[in-house]
Design a protein around this motif. Structure first.
Motif, PDB file in Angstrom:
ATOM      1  N   PRO A 106       0.806  -1.225   0.000  1.00 55.45           N
ATOM      2  CA  PRO A 106       0.000   0.000   0.000  1.00 55.45           C
ATOM      3  C   PRO A 106       0.839   1.275   0.000  1.00 55.45           C
ATOM      4  O   PRO A 106       0.342   2.341  -0.347  1.00 55.45           O
ATOM      5  CB  PRO A 106      -0.827  -0.112   1.287  1.00 55.45           C
ATOM      6  N   ASP A 107       2.102   1.154   0.415  1.00 50.40           N
ATOM      7  CA  ASP A 107       2.940   2.353   0.498  1.00 50.40           C
ATOM      8  C   ASP A 107       3.734   2.612  -0.779  1.00 50.40           C
ATOM      9  O   ASP A 107       4.487   3.584  -0.866  1.00 50.40           O
ATOM     10  CB  ASP A 107       3.929   2.223   1.669  1.00 50.40           C
ATOM     11  N   LEU A 140       2.984  10.814  -7.705  1.00 48.35           N
ATOM     12  CA  LEU A 140       2.644  11.537  -6.472  1.00 48.35           C
ATOM     13  C   LEU A 140       1.388  10.981  -5.814  1.00 48.35           C
ATOM     14  O   LEU A 140       0.701  11.677  -5.084  1.00 48.35           O
ATOM     15  CB  LEU A 140       2.463  13.035  -6.760  1.00 48.35           C
ATOM     16  N   VAL A 141       1.086   9.735  -6.119  1.00 48.02           N
ATOM     17  CA  VAL A 141      -0.046   9.069  -5.464  1.00 48.02           C
ATOM     18  C   VAL A 141       0.480   7.755  -4.901  1.00 48.02           C
ATOM     19  O   VAL A 141       1.160   7.002  -5.612  1.00 48.02           O
ATOM     20  CB  VAL A 141      -1.184   8.784  -6.472  1.00 48.02           C
ATOM     21  N   LEU A 142       0.193   7.501  -3.638  1.00 41.06           N
ATOM     22  CA  LEU A 142       0.533   6.188  -3.086  1.00 41.06           C
ATOM     23  C   LEU A 142      -0.615   5.221  -3.367  1.00 41.06           C
ATOM     24  O   LEU A 142      -1.777   5.627  -3.461  1.00 41.06           O
ATOM     25  CB  LEU A 142       0.786   6.276  -1.580  1.00 41.06           C
ATOM     26  N   CYS A 158      -2.117   3.179  -1.536  1.00 47.17           N
ATOM     27  CA  CYS A 158      -3.195   3.183  -0.535  1.00 47.17           C
ATOM     28  C   CYS A 158      -4.169   4.326  -0.789  1.00 47.17           C
ATOM     29  O   CYS A 158      -5.350   4.226  -0.432  1.00 47.17           O
ATOM     30  CB  CYS A 158      -2.624   3.282   0.876  1.00 47.17           C
ATOM     31  N   GLN A 159      -3.719   5.410  -1.415  1.00 50.21           N
ATOM     32  CA  GLN A 159      -4.614   6.538  -1.677  1.00 50.21           C
ATOM     33  C   GLN A 159      -5.555   6.261  -2.850  1.00 50.21           C
ATOM     34  O   GLN A 159      -6.529   6.981  -3.050  1.00 50.21           O
ATOM     35  CB  GLN A 159      -3.796   7.794  -1.969  1.00 50.21           C
ATOM     36  N   GLU A 216      -6.903   3.230  -3.267  1.00 44.42           N
ATOM     37  CA  GLU A 216      -7.478   1.937  -2.889  1.00 44.42           C
ATOM     38  C   GLU A 216      -8.870   1.703  -3.494  1.00 44.42           C
ATOM     39  O   GLU A 216      -9.177   0.609  -3.937  1.00 44.42           O
ATOM     40  CB  GLU A 216      -7.582   1.890  -1.362  1.00 44.42           C
ATOM     41  N   ASP A 217      -9.696   2.758  -3.496  1.00 42.22           N
ATOM     42  CA  ASP A 217     -11.070   2.604  -3.994  1.00 42.22           C
ATOM     43  C   ASP A 217     -11.235   3.193  -5.388  1.00 42.22           C
ATOM     44  O   ASP A 217     -12.357   3.370  -5.848  1.00 42.22           O
ATOM     45  CB  ASP A 217     -12.054   3.316  -3.057  1.00 42.22           C
ATOM     46  N   LEU A 260       5.238  14.040  -0.903  1.00 36.59           N
ATOM     47  CA  LEU A 260       5.860  12.891  -1.576  1.00 36.59           C
ATOM     48  C   LEU A 260       7.085  13.314  -2.393  1.00 36.59           C
ATOM     49  O   LEU A 260       7.987  12.500  -2.613  1.00 36.59           O
ATOM     50  CB  LEU A 260       4.832  12.168  -2.455  1.00 36.59           C
ATOM     51  N   ASP A 310      -2.389   8.566   5.749  1.00 37.44           N
ATOM     52  CA  ASP A 310      -3.153   9.123   4.625  1.00 37.44           C
ATOM     53  C   ASP A 310      -4.491   9.661   5.132  1.00 37.44           C
ATOM     54  O   ASP A 310      -5.301   8.905   5.665  1.00 37.44           O
ATOM     55  CB  ASP A 310      -3.372   8.024   3.579  1.00 37.44           C
ATOM     56  N   SER A 344      -6.473  11.443   2.980  1.00 34.15           N
ATOM     57  CA  SER A 344      -7.160  11.887   1.763  1.00 34.15           C
ATOM     58  C   SER A 344      -8.504  11.203   1.559  1.00 34.15           C
ATOM     59  O   SER A 344      -9.246  11.571   0.660  1.00 34.15           O
ATOM     60  CB  SER A 344      -6.264  11.663   0.534  1.00 34.15           C
ATOM     61  N   ARG A 345      -8.825  10.210   2.387  1.00 33.97           N
ATOM     62  CA  ARG A 345     -10.060   9.467   2.127  1.00 33.97           C
ATOM     63  C   ARG A 345     -10.884   9.283   3.395  1.00 33.97           C
ATOM     64  O   ARG A 345     -11.433   8.210   3.639  1.00 33.97           O
ATOM     65  CB  ARG A 345      -9.726   8.111   1.506  1.00 33.97           C
TER      66      ARG A 345
END
Lengths: 141, 281
Positions: free
Chosen positions: A13-14, A55-57, A59-60, A62-63, B28, B42, B44-45
């Motif tokens: 996820p990281d 610039l997106v992990l 886990c961010q 995920e959905d 990041l 995180d 953000s959600r």
């Protein structure tokens, strides 16, 4: 997460989304240019909007529904890039096409100003942008 | 990086040593450069994140600190034109789809484009954390480059913007239109009173001091006056005393002074042409 419509389960996820797409899924259309969000070579769509996948992990996202250049249907847009010779070295082009597809979804008949604004986050060091803007304009016709 | 909080209350309970990851467009990058290598959380959600833009019956607007700038921009419609102008020249579309006002504020860059419009708007930040909730005016939030009054574990949830004057704007001067850090920036708000006089003048400048600053001298030179060329010249002269720019890799201090003077002159030009005094010249 779905990538190009296919449900996936990322192991780390990281990890950066870009690394997951390229290294785990073999989707190498998105490129790492700067790794800092400044060149746009790694642009993918996340829930329909362009983001820099560097610039997106994971886990961010995920959905999220993630679409890479491989997941775009072969369209007039890609044809216009090819026939308009809007590609030189090609490194930036996957990002350009992804950004341009989002632009055309929002503005089906964009002005040149809108095209340049829609591609402002994508750098090209070869073409001088003229052929790219013409290709997007052509694709919109 | 786990655990990832899914509610605001879970964020409050996190180990204060965790850096909060929202849009990630600065964090990041710093992480990749080997800075900020510690654990992240995180945010953000969050399921109970505030609505991106909430309009209250008294005319004030609450902005979510966690929503992407592009969403804030879209949902503002015709409101807060100064903030919308700043978002329009903020980095690139890809960045605006991730970056947040909370991140822009908490990074405390003197060149942060989201901040000057919030400063002239008199925005108040609603903070929360392990010790509860509190409010702080945006003008008191940043204490220096990269430094804020956030206590350990504290975070920004909302930005409250009171009802605004009729006129507002933002001007950024940078090396190129997109993906450039401001060399200088200027935000303004004012109303027009009897005879075209400017009232409630507020100016805030970015990248000309250790934090985004109000410009009290230039504001006083404009307040209550119709903006004639002489009044504008006096305001520009006063502006020079409101700021303390430095020379760095982006521009010299002298360039910054000249560019900000030009930005103020440009901001006042539409007012100048409307002013009664102008019609007789």
């Amino acid at each position: 997460m779905k990538v190009n419509g296919v449900p996936v389960t990322p192991p780390d996820p990281d990890a950066r989304l870009l690394d997951y797409l390229r290294d785990d899924l073999g989707l190498i259309g998105a490129k790492e240019g700067c790794g800092m969000g400044e060149c746009g070579s790694c642009t993918v769509l996340m829930d329909g909007v362009p983001v820099c996948s560097c610039l997106v992990l994971v886990c961010q996202a995920e959905d999220a529904d993630v679409t890479t250049v491989e997941g775009l249907r072969r369209t007039a847009l890609q044809e216009a890039f090819v026939t308009g010779q809007a590609v030189q070295c090609g490194f930036c082009i996957a990002g350009m096409v992804v950004s341009a597809s989002a632009l055309l979804a929002e503005h089906p008949d964009p002005t040149d100003e809108q095209i340049r604004a829609g591609l402002e986050g994508n750098l090209c060091r070869c073409t001088g942008y003229g052929a790219i803007v013409r290709a997007v304009r052509e694709a919109a016709r | 990086m786990s655990p990832h909080p899914r509610t605001a209350a879970e964020v409050d309970r996190l180990d204060p040593a965790r850096a909060l990851l929202a849009g990630g467009t600065d964090l990041l990058v710093r992480r990749r450069a080997g800075h900020q290598g510690g654990p992240l959380a995180d945010v953000s959600r969050l399921r109970d994140a505030p609505a991106p833009v909430r309009r209250l019956s008294d005319g004030s607007i609450w902005l979510s600190a966690l929503a992407p700038l592009s969403v804030i921009d879209r949902e503002l419609g015709g409101k807060l034109p100064g903030l919308r102008a700043a978002i329009a020249c903020f980095a690139s579309g890809q960045i605006r789809n991730r970056a947040t006002l909370g991140g822009n504020l908490a990074n405390a860059s003197p060149a942060a484009d989201g901040v000057p419009p919030l400063v002239v708007a008199g925005a108040v930040l609603r903070l929360r954390g392990p010790a509860g909730r509190r409010e702080i005016p945006v003008t008191e939030f940043a204490t220096g480059p990269g430094r804020t009054r956030l206590a350990p574990g504290e975070w920004i949830e909302n930005i409250d913007v009171p009802p605004q004057p009729a006129h507002a704007g933002f001007r950024k001067i940078a090396g190129r239109r997109a993906l450039a850090i401001s060399i200088v920036s200027l935000a303004w708000t004012w109303d027009r009173g009897p005879g075209g006089a400017l009232t409630g003048v507020r100016l805030a400048a970015g990248a000309v001091a250790p934090v985004v600053v109000r410009c009290p001298g230039a504001e006083a030179a404009l307040e209550g006056r119709a903006p004639t060329p002489d009044v504008v010249a006096a305001a520009v002269a006063a502006l020079g005393h409101d700021i303390s720019p430095i020379s760095d890799l982006r521009a010299s201090a002298g360039y910054r002074r000249a560019a900000l003077a030009g930005a103020l002159t440009e901001a006042l030009t539409p007012a100048l042409t409307e002013a009664p005094a102008r019609r007789n010249t």
